[in-house]
Scaffold this motif. Structure first.
Motif, PDB file in Angstrom:
ATOM      1  N   UNK A 116       0.811  -1.216   0.000  1.00  0.00           N
ATOM      2  CA  UNK A 116       0.000   0.000   0.000  1.00  0.00           C
ATOM      3  C   UNK A 116       0.844   1.266   0.000  1.00  0.00           C
ATOM      4  N   UNK A 117       2.086   1.176   0.462  1.00  0.00           N
ATOM      5  CA  UNK A 117       2.923   2.367   0.637  1.00  0.00           C
ATOM      6  C   UNK A 117       3.094   3.196  -0.638  1.00  0.00           C
ATOM      7  N   UNK A 118       3.531   2.622  -1.770  1.00  0.00           N
ATOM      8  CA  UNK A 118       3.667   3.442  -2.983  1.00  0.00           C
ATOM      9  C   UNK A 118       2.330   3.992  -3.469  1.00  0.00           C
ATOM     10  N   UNK A 119       1.245   3.252  -3.240  1.00  0.00           N
ATOM     11  CA  UNK A 119      -0.085   3.731  -3.632  1.00  0.00           C
ATOM     12  C   UNK A 119      -0.524   4.895  -2.753  1.00  0.00           C
ATOM     13  N   UNK A 120      -0.064   4.908  -1.504  1.00  0.00           N
ATOM     14  CA  UNK A 120      -0.404   6.002  -0.601  1.00  0.00           C
ATOM     15  C   UNK A 120       0.242   7.301  -1.084  1.00  0.00           C
ATOM     16  N   UNK A 121       1.523   7.263  -1.401  1.00  0.00           N
ATOM     17  CA  UNK A 121       2.216   8.469  -1.861  1.00  0.00           C
ATOM     18  C   UNK A 121       1.659   8.954  -3.204  1.00  0.00           C
ATOM     19  N   UNK A 122       1.528   8.038  -4.154  1.00  0.00           N
ATOM     20  CA  UNK A 122       1.026   8.451  -5.471  1.00  0.00           C
ATOM     21  C   UNK A 122      -0.448   8.833  -5.407  1.00  0.00           C
ATOM     22  N   UNK A 123      -1.215   8.175  -4.511  1.00  0.00           N
ATOM     23  CA  UNK A 123      -2.628   8.520  -4.367  1.00  0.00           C
ATOM     24  C   UNK A 123      -2.818   9.922  -3.827  1.00  0.00           C
ATOM     25  N   UNK A 172       8.721  11.034  -3.984  1.00  0.00           N
ATOM     26  CA  UNK A 172       9.039  10.538  -2.651  1.00  0.00           C
ATOM     27  C   UNK A 172       8.626   9.078  -2.509  1.00  0.00           C
ATOM     28  N   UNK A 173       7.477   8.738  -3.093  1.00  0.00           N
ATOM     29  CA  UNK A 173       7.033   7.350  -3.069  1.00  0.00           C
ATOM     30  C   UNK A 173       8.023   6.425  -3.759  1.00  0.00           C
ATOM     31  N   UNK A 174       8.578   6.878  -4.889  1.00  0.00           N
ATOM     32  CA  UNK A 174       9.585   6.092  -5.596  1.00  0.00           C
ATOM     33  C   UNK A 174      10.839   5.896  -4.769  1.00  0.00           C
ATOM     34  N   UNK A 175      11.249   6.951  -4.054  1.00  0.00           N
ATOM     35  CA  UNK A 175      12.444   6.859  -3.219  1.00  0.00           C
ATOM     36  C   UNK A 175      12.242   5.883  -2.059  1.00  0.00           C
ATOM     37  N   UNK A 204      10.201  -1.602 -11.375  1.00  0.00           N
ATOM     38  CA  UNK A 204      10.143  -1.236  -9.966  1.00  0.00           C
ATOM     39  C   UNK A 204       8.777  -0.672  -9.605  1.00  0.00           C
ATOM     40  N   UNK A 205       8.077  -0.133 -10.605  1.00  0.00           N
ATOM     41  CA  UNK A 205       6.693   0.301 -10.381  1.00  0.00           C
ATOM     42  C   UNK A 205       5.748  -0.670 -11.066  1.00  0.00           C
ATOM     43  N   UNK A 206       4.814  -1.203 -10.289  1.00  0.00           N
ATOM     44  CA  UNK A 206       3.800  -2.097 -10.857  1.00  0.00           C
ATOM     45  C   UNK A 206       2.580  -1.278 -11.279  1.00  0.00           C
ATOM     46  N   UNK A 207       2.842  -0.173 -11.988  1.00  0.00           N
ATOM     47  CA  UNK A 207       1.754   0.694 -12.418  1.00  0.00           C
ATOM     48  C   UNK A 207       1.161   1.505 -11.283  1.00  0.00           C
ATOM     49  N   UNK A 208       1.970   1.802 -10.247  1.00  0.00           N
ATOM     50  CA  UNK A 208       1.463   2.505  -9.074  1.00  0.00           C
ATOM     51  C   UNK A 208       0.852   3.858  -9.423  1.00  0.00           C
ATOM     52  N   UNK A 209       1.486   4.572 -10.350  1.00  0.00           N
ATOM     53  CA  UNK A 209       0.984   5.899 -10.700  1.00  0.00           C
ATOM     54  C   UNK A 209      -0.372   5.868 -11.361  1.00  0.00           C
ATOM     55  N   UNK A 210      -0.653   4.795 -12.098  1.00  0.00           N
ATOM     56  CA  UNK A 210      -1.965   4.661 -12.746  1.00  0.00           C
ATOM     57  C   UNK A 210      -3.026   4.184 -11.745  1.00  0.00           C
TER      58      UNK A 210
END
Length: 361
Positions: free
Chosen positions: A65-72, A256-259, A273-279
């Protein structure tokens, strides 16, 4: 509301339709499982146990959930200001690139200093990647939807180029960068789990962005521009400046989420490294009604579906793509709820206009 205090009842009202959407999607998903001959009880039990059975799986879910939290949150603040940042994916990737460069370059720094520097570098890289689309929208009225999508493709190809050339670790068979210095690894918060501080920091960021949006003058400007940029201009708000600043903050959050993903997860850069988190973040933000606090819970929901889909596949043979189907159903329900909310808001104005026209005749 654009200005003034945010009432608790208003916050609750912003959440009830997404909750109904989730419940509706659960019912439809259960019907689909029955239609395809899968045991519904076992499916949902495996889904639940994959995320909440013990601390280990719960930590894994929070990491998802962490990368989705930052990008969300990045998408949410953009949507509040009518800056539709579809480029969180590219900004996330550039944040990971910057964190990688710092982690493999400044290997002599103490751990805490290196970690902070990596996160700051990721935020700056994400903001820089969002700057040009922001300027193009503000100065030339070029759609940020188009430019950010194009920047996503550039970022993806840039990562591929870097892990195959200047950053490549030749000792590995697959294209990837050198690993960052070990003192730059984010620590695990709970024994026997891989839960790093990313989700915790993401929650803090979400709360801070909520305060920024609803308790500060800048947040008032962002929401005013999102509500009506023409009226905002006549009210003395610098629309162009607000648009660019909103885009910069949005990009910084995604970067920041990527870092955090780099420093707390893989520890090296690679193409996927991103499973489509930004989308996926777009759906996460929409489900939360673009409320940063709500994004905390919607990101957990999508992390829950991600970890649970593998468990369902292992236990009863349900395809891992079923989680994507559930996400799609949730988005459809939320879209319907959002559309009904828009119609409800327009109804009084339309009724008043019809009455005025009738009286004029």
């Amino acid at each position: 509301m654009i200005g003034g205090m945010v009432k608790p009842i208003d916050v609750l009202k912003s959440f009830w339709k997404p909750l109904v959407a989730i419940l509706g999607s659960i019912v439809v998903s259960a019907l689909l499982l029955v239609a395809f001959g899968y045991p519904v009880g076992e499916a949902f039990q495996s889904l639940w146990e994959a995320s909440f059975k013990n601390l280990r799986v719960f930590g894994n879910m929070l990491n998802k959930a962490s990368p989705l939290l930052f990008t969300g949150v990045a998408v949410a603040i953009g949507n509040r200001g009518s800056v539709f940042n579809i480029g969180a994916e590219g900004q996330f990737l550039l944040g990971a690139v910057a964190a990688t460069w710092v982690g493999i370059t400044f290997t002599g720094l103490p751990g805490p200093v290196l970690m902070v520097l990596m996160i700051l570098a990721g935020a700056l890289a994400g903001a820089a990647w969002a700057f040009i689309p922001g300027i193009l929208k503000a100065k030339l009225a070029i759609s940020e939807v188009i430019t950010t999508i194009m920047f996503n493709y550039i970022a993806l190809q840039l990562v591929g180029f870097l892990v195959r050339t200047v950053l490549r670790d030749r000792t590995q068979a697959e294209p990837q960068s050198y690993a960052i210095a070990e003192q730059g690894y984010l620590p695990y918060l709970i024994d026997k789990t891989k839960l790093h501080p990313g989700f915790l920091f993401g929650c803090i960021v979400a709360i801070l962005i909520f305060i920024l949006l609803f308790k500060s003058y800048f947040g008032y400007e962002v929401r005013a521009v999102g509500f009506n940029n023409t009226a905002s201009k006549y009210a003395g708000i610098s629309v162009n400046k607000t648009v660019v600043m909103t885009m910069l903050i949005s990009g910084a959050l995604a970067g920041m989420g990527g870092a955090f993903e780099l420093a707390g997860g893989s520890h090296y850069l690679y193409e996927k490294i991103s499973a489509g988190y930004g989308y996926t973040a777009i759906a996460v933000s929409v489900l939360a009604n673009n409320n940063p606090i709500g994004v905390i819970f919607s990101s957990m929901l999508f992390g829950f579906l991600d970890t649970g889909s593998t468990a369902m596949q292992r236990s009863i043979g349900v395809s891992s793509s079923f989680a994507d189907i559930v996400q799609g159903i949730i988005i459809i329900f939320v879209a319907v709820a959002a559309a009904s909310r828009g119609v409800a808001k327009k109804a009084p104005a339309v009724k008043a206009a019809k009455t005025e026209k009738k009286e004029g005749q």
